[in-house]
Scaffold this active site. Structure first.
Site, mmCIF file in Angstrom:
data_model
loop_
_atom_site.group_PDB
_atom_site.id
_atom_site.type_symbol
_atom_site.label_atom_id
_atom_site.label_comp_id
_atom_site.label_asym_id
_atom_site.label_seq_id
_atom_site.Cartn_x
_atom_site.Cartn_y
_atom_site.Cartn_z
ATOM 1 N N SER A 38 0.823 -1.112 -0.062
ATOM 2 C CA SER A 38 -0.013 -0.181 0.035
ATOM 3 C C SER A 38 0.907 1.211 0.010
ATOM 4 C CB SER A 38 -1.019 -0.171 1.322
ATOM 5 O OG SER A 38 -0.202 0.222 2.392
ATOM 6 N N LYS A 76 0.908 4.533 6.784
ATOM 7 C CA LYS A 76 0.507 5.272 5.770
ATOM 8 C C LYS A 76 0.742 6.839 5.799
ATOM 9 C CE LYS A 76 -2.750 1.961 4.860
ATOM 10 N NZ LYS A 76 -2.230 1.062 3.930
#
Length: 181
Positions: A38, A76
């Site tokens: 990701s 993230k």
């Protein structure tokens, strides 16, 4: 008498060193391993990072926190801070109606050959963060850099400020990419 003092002094020194090392390990040199794709191209599977819990995340910092899905620690990028409006139009990020460049995505965008945007259009209201139209106090809006494959705030909503474990500041593996982030 001198022997007792010497032993006590040695134990005290050892204890202080141990406490200092534990402090460093807990707050400054906390290791994290990247799991998944990701955050590509910024980070890849099995990259090893150091994070610190002594700073508050700023916009575009890379933060770690437990996944709302399974509790495993994930990595993230912080995009939205409390009070921000966030939207994506035609692969362009807007924060508080101001355009923001995302140079960390250039490599991925240039590699696309299907004519589709890296990041699909969204607003806070039509993401999992909705019906909110601004990032609430004490929350963050986060995105993975691999926008087509990332499970992020678009799908699980805001991240609580208290859930942020740390901010990434150094990659120590792989050795050919070692350095301050």
């Amino acid at each position: 008498m001198k022997k007792k003092y010497s032993t006590f002094h040695t134990v005290l020194q050892f204890s202080m060193i141990l406490l200092f090392v534990l402090f460093l390990r807990k707050f400054i040199l906390t290791p994290i391993e990247v799991v998944g794709i990701s955050m590509e191209p910024t980070y890849h599977e099995s990259d090893r990072l150091w994070q610190t819990s002594l700073v508050t995340p700023k916009r575009f910092d890379i933060a770690t926190f437990p996944s709302p899905r399974d509790g495993k620690r994930i990595v993230k990028r912080v995009i939205g801070l409390p009070g921000d409006t966030i939207r994506m139009e035609n692969d362009q990020l807007y924060i508080n109606d101001k355009k923001y460049d995302e140079p960390y995505l250039d490599e991925f965008k240039h590699a696309l050959t299907d004519g589709m945007p890296l990041t699909a259009d969204f607003t806070l209201a039509n993401s999992a963060a909705g019906p909110a139209t601004v990032v609430p106090k004490g929350k963050y809006f986060v995105l993975g850099d691999n926008r087509r494959k990332a499970d992020d705030s678009r799908y699980f909503g805001f991240v609580d400020e208290d859930a942020i474990v740390g901010v990434v500041y150094f990659r120590y593996y792989p050795l050919n990419k070692i350095g301050v982030q």
